[in-house]
Design a protein around this motif. Structure first.
Motif, mmCIF file in Angstrom:
data_model
loop_
_atom_site.group_PDB
_atom_site.id
_atom_site.type_symbol
_atom_site.label_atom_id
_atom_site.label_comp_id
_atom_site.label_asym_id
_atom_site.label_seq_id
_atom_site.Cartn_x
_atom_site.Cartn_y
_atom_site.Cartn_z
ATOM 1 N N ARG A 178 46.285 36.536 31.721
ATOM 2 C CA ARG A 178 45.135 36.888 32.554
ATOM 3 C C ARG A 178 45.482 38.066 33.445
ATOM 4 N NH1 ARG A 178 43.141 31.629 35.507
ATOM 5 N NH2 ARG A 178 44.516 32.655 36.959
ATOM 6 N N GLY A 179 44.484 38.853 33.768
ATOM 7 C CA GLY A 179 44.693 39.994 34.646
ATOM 8 C C GLY A 179 45.062 39.552 36.049
ATOM 9 N N VAL A 180 45.867 40.335 36.696
ATOM 10 C CA VAL A 180 46.306 40.019 38.051
ATOM 11 C C VAL A 180 45.272 40.478 39.065
ATOM 12 C CG1 VAL A 180 48.105 40.422 39.768
ATOM 13 C CG2 VAL A 180 48.717 40.148 37.367
ATOM 14 N N MET A 181 44.662 41.627 38.808
ATOM 15 C CA MET A 181 43.667 42.160 39.736
ATOM 16 C C MET A 181 42.283 41.628 39.385
ATOM 17 S SD MET A 181 44.440 46.151 40.543
ATOM 18 C CE MET A 181 44.725 46.754 38.905
ATOM 19 N N SER A 182 41.532 41.288 40.420
ATOM 20 C CA SER A 182 40.152 40.878 40.188
ATOM 21 C C SER A 182 39.330 42.082 39.743
ATOM 22 C CB SER A 182 39.550 40.293 41.467
ATOM 23 O OG SER A 182 39.339 41.318 42.427
ATOM 24 N N GLU A 183 38.247 41.811 39.081
ATOM 25 C CA GLU A 183 37.367 42.885 38.626
ATOM 26 C C GLU A 183 36.843 43.683 39.813
ATOM 27 O OE1 GLU A 183 36.175 45.117 35.582
ATOM 28 O OE2 GLU A 183 37.338 43.293 35.366
ATOM 29 N N GLY A 184 36.531 42.989 40.896
ATOM 30 C CA GLY A 184 36.035 43.667 42.096
ATOM 31 C C GLY A 184 37.051 44.619 42.692
ATOM 32 N N LEU A 185 38.320 44.200 42.717
ATOM 33 C CA LEU A 185 39.373 45.065 43.251
ATOM 34 C C LEU A 185 39.551 46.288 42.367
ATOM 35 C CD1 LEU A 185 41.599 45.698 45.280
ATOM 36 C CD2 LEU A 185 43.130 44.239 43.927
ATOM 37 N N LYS A 186 39.516 46.092 41.057
ATOM 38 C CA LYS A 186 39.642 47.237 40.147
ATOM 39 C C LYS A 186 38.509 48.229 40.367
ATOM 40 C CE LYS A 186 40.275 44.741 36.305
ATOM 41 N NZ LYS A 186 40.511 44.454 34.884
ATOM 42 N N GLN A 187 37.298 47.718 40.522
ATOM 43 C CA GLN A 187 36.146 48.592 40.760
ATOM 44 C C GLN A 187 36.310 49.356 42.077
ATOM 45 O OE1 GLN A 187 33.514 49.188 38.812
ATOM 46 N NE2 GLN A 187 33.950 47.686 37.227
ATOM 47 N N GLN A 188 36.767 48.646 43.118
ATOM 48 C CA GLN A 188 36.947 49.269 44.433
ATOM 49 C C GLN A 188 37.987 50.381 44.361
ATOM 50 O OE1 GLN A 188 38.114 46.531 47.501
ATOM 51 N NE2 GLN A 188 38.715 48.164 48.886
ATOM 52 N N ILE A 189 39.108 50.118 43.723
ATOM 53 C CA ILE A 189 40.166 51.122 43.621
ATOM 54 C C ILE A 189 39.680 52.315 42.806
ATOM 55 C CG2 ILE A 189 42.461 51.598 42.674
ATOM 56 C CD1 ILE A 189 43.223 48.719 43.450
ATOM 57 N N ALA A 190 38.992 52.056 41.701
ATOM 58 C CA ALA A 190 38.464 53.151 40.883
ATOM 59 C C ALA A 190 37.527 54.028 41.710
ATOM 60 C CB ALA A 190 37.741 52.598 39.657
ATOM 61 N N GLN A 191 36.699 53.404 42.525
ATOM 62 C CA GLN A 191 35.770 54.161 43.372
ATOM 63 C C GLN A 191 36.548 55.023 44.370
ATOM 64 O OE1 GLN A 191 32.531 53.695 42.465
ATOM 65 N NE2 GLN A 191 32.065 55.441 43.740
ATOM 66 N N GLU A 192 37.564 54.433 44.999
ATOM 67 C CA GLU A 192 38.355 55.173 45.981
ATOM 68 C C GLU A 192 39.101 56.339 45.346
ATOM 69 O OE1 GLU A 192 40.805 52.848 48.639
ATOM 70 O OE2 GLU A 192 39.340 51.224 48.607
#
Length: 55
Positions: free
Chosen positions: A4-18
């Motif tokens: 399973r992925g370590v990062m939540s989908e929300g965190l990945k989206q947030q980092i991508a946005q930043e």
């Protein structure tokens, strides 16, 4: 054994946005993100984890 992925989908989206490629992810998914940008995401996630004492 599934991994399973370590990062939540929300965190990945947030980092991508930043990092400036959040719109690409929203429109085309993470498959459209360059290896370099994925590496930058990992670096930022590690920095966040270290700041939050999760290392």
């Amino acid at each position: 054994m599934s991994r399973r992925g370590v990062m939540s989908e929300g965190l990945k989206q947030q980092i991508a946005q930043e990092l400036g490629f959040g719109d690409t992810v929203k429109q085309q998914g993470f498959g459209a993100v360059s290896s370099r940008d994925c590496g930058n995401m990992v670096k930022m996630a590690i920095e966040i984890a270290e700041r939050n004492g999760l290392h």
